[in-house]
Design an enzyme around this catalytic site. Sequence first.
Site, short mmCIF file in Angstrom:
data_model
loop_
_atom_site.label_atom_id
_atom_site.label_comp_id
_atom_site.label_asym_id
_atom_site.label_seq_id
_atom_site.Cartn_x
_atom_site.Cartn_y
_atom_site.Cartn_z
CB ALA A 1 -15.40 63.60 -82.87
CG HIS B 1 -21.78 65.96 -85.93
ND1 HIS B 1 -20.83 66.10 -84.95
CD2 HIS B 1 -21.14 66.16 -87.11
CE1 HIS B 1 -19.66 66.36 -85.51
NE2 HIS B 1 -19.82 66.41 -86.80
CE LYS C 1 -17.16 74.97 -86.73
NZ LYS C 1 -16.49 73.91 -87.47
CG ASP C 2 -17.29 72.84 -91.69
OD1 ASP C 2 -16.17 73.23 -91.35
OD2 ASP C 2 -17.95 72.04 -91.01
NE ARG D 1 -9.53 70.15 -86.59
CZ ARG D 1 -10.05 69.96 -87.81
NH1 ARG D 1 -11.19 70.52 -88.12
NH2 ARG D 1 -9.43 69.21 -88.70
O1 PAF Z 1 -17.41 68.26 -92.49
C1 PAF Z 1 -16.87 67.15 -92.34
O2 PAF Z 1 -16.93 66.56 -91.28
C2 PAF Z 1 -16.10 66.54 -93.51
O3 PAF Z 1 -15.45 67.51 -94.25
C3 PAF Z 1 -16.98 65.67 -94.42
C4 PAF Z 1 -18.05 66.47 -95.13
C5 PAF Z 1 -17.62 64.57 -93.59
C6 PAF Z 1 -16.12 64.99 -95.50
O4 PAF Z 1 -15.12 64.20 -94.93
#
Ligand code: PAF
Length: 281
Positions: free
Chosen positions: A32, A37, A149-150, A187
């Site tokens: 997605a 990305h 972001k994460d 999302r």
């Molecule tokens: O950040 C994400 O999209 C996921 O947590 C990852 C790092 C691809 C692991 O599934």
Amino acid sequence: MQLVHTVDQLNAALAPARAAAQTIGLVPTMGALHAGHLSLVELAKESSDVVVVSIFVNPKQFGVGEDFDKYPRTLEADTALLEGKADIVFAPSAQDVYPPELEIQTKHAGPVGNLFEGASRPGHFDGMLTVVARLFDLVRPDIAVFGQKDAQQLALVTNLAAADYPGLEVIAAETVREPSGLAMSSRNRFLNSEQFEIAEILAISLLAVCELIESGMAASAALEIGREMISGEPETKLDYLALVDPSTFVPLNDGATGPALLIVAAQVGEVRLIDNLPFQI
Ligand code: PAF
């Protein structure tokens, strides 16, 4: 660009790079894909010879009642976006990642994994680290790029690499935002147009709290103002807004100085969103 699905296909696609001692960059994703990305892929390309993007919606990092089934799966659109940017797209099945005949060791996130996102999503970080370790084992990258972001994920993956993957450099990529400031997320596509506007409040409140702290207000008071800003929006349910140490995720007290991270998680409609803002106090 080659699209591969199995571990054998991945090894065959990587063989020329390995034989030529070229550096391999990995961008793990759940697909997605959006501009955020693509910025990770660009960063990987700047830092390695061959870029592998993995696309795998990892069941192990979703809890009961979370959105695993609903998580968008858009492989065709994703590969079209990656054309000319990635060298190899690795889109394995669960069987390839977790073959029943292999005993895959579960990774444990430890204390950082129980705070904030980990407290709200029990087991999430163990599942995330388990798949990331598996991808590191399969791809054997020299560098791997993860989004800021994460932030909690980034901190945990950085610790994992330091502990178990010597020589692997984890590179952090800045959060890419919509013009409104809303952090890009897979999302976001589940937000309707009204909720998309409401969701801006996460980034707006992070900036407001940061400015208040920088102007000398006690962090606890500034956070309270930020919480009211978010809770005041319709359809919004705040999970947490906190000021933490960027590597331990332990909350910082009023008067703390040095590197700090504001973190937020809130539900907008049915969609759970997170964001953060690193700064120096
Ligand atoms: O950040 C994400 O999209 C996921 O947590 C990852 C790092 C691809 C692991 O599934």
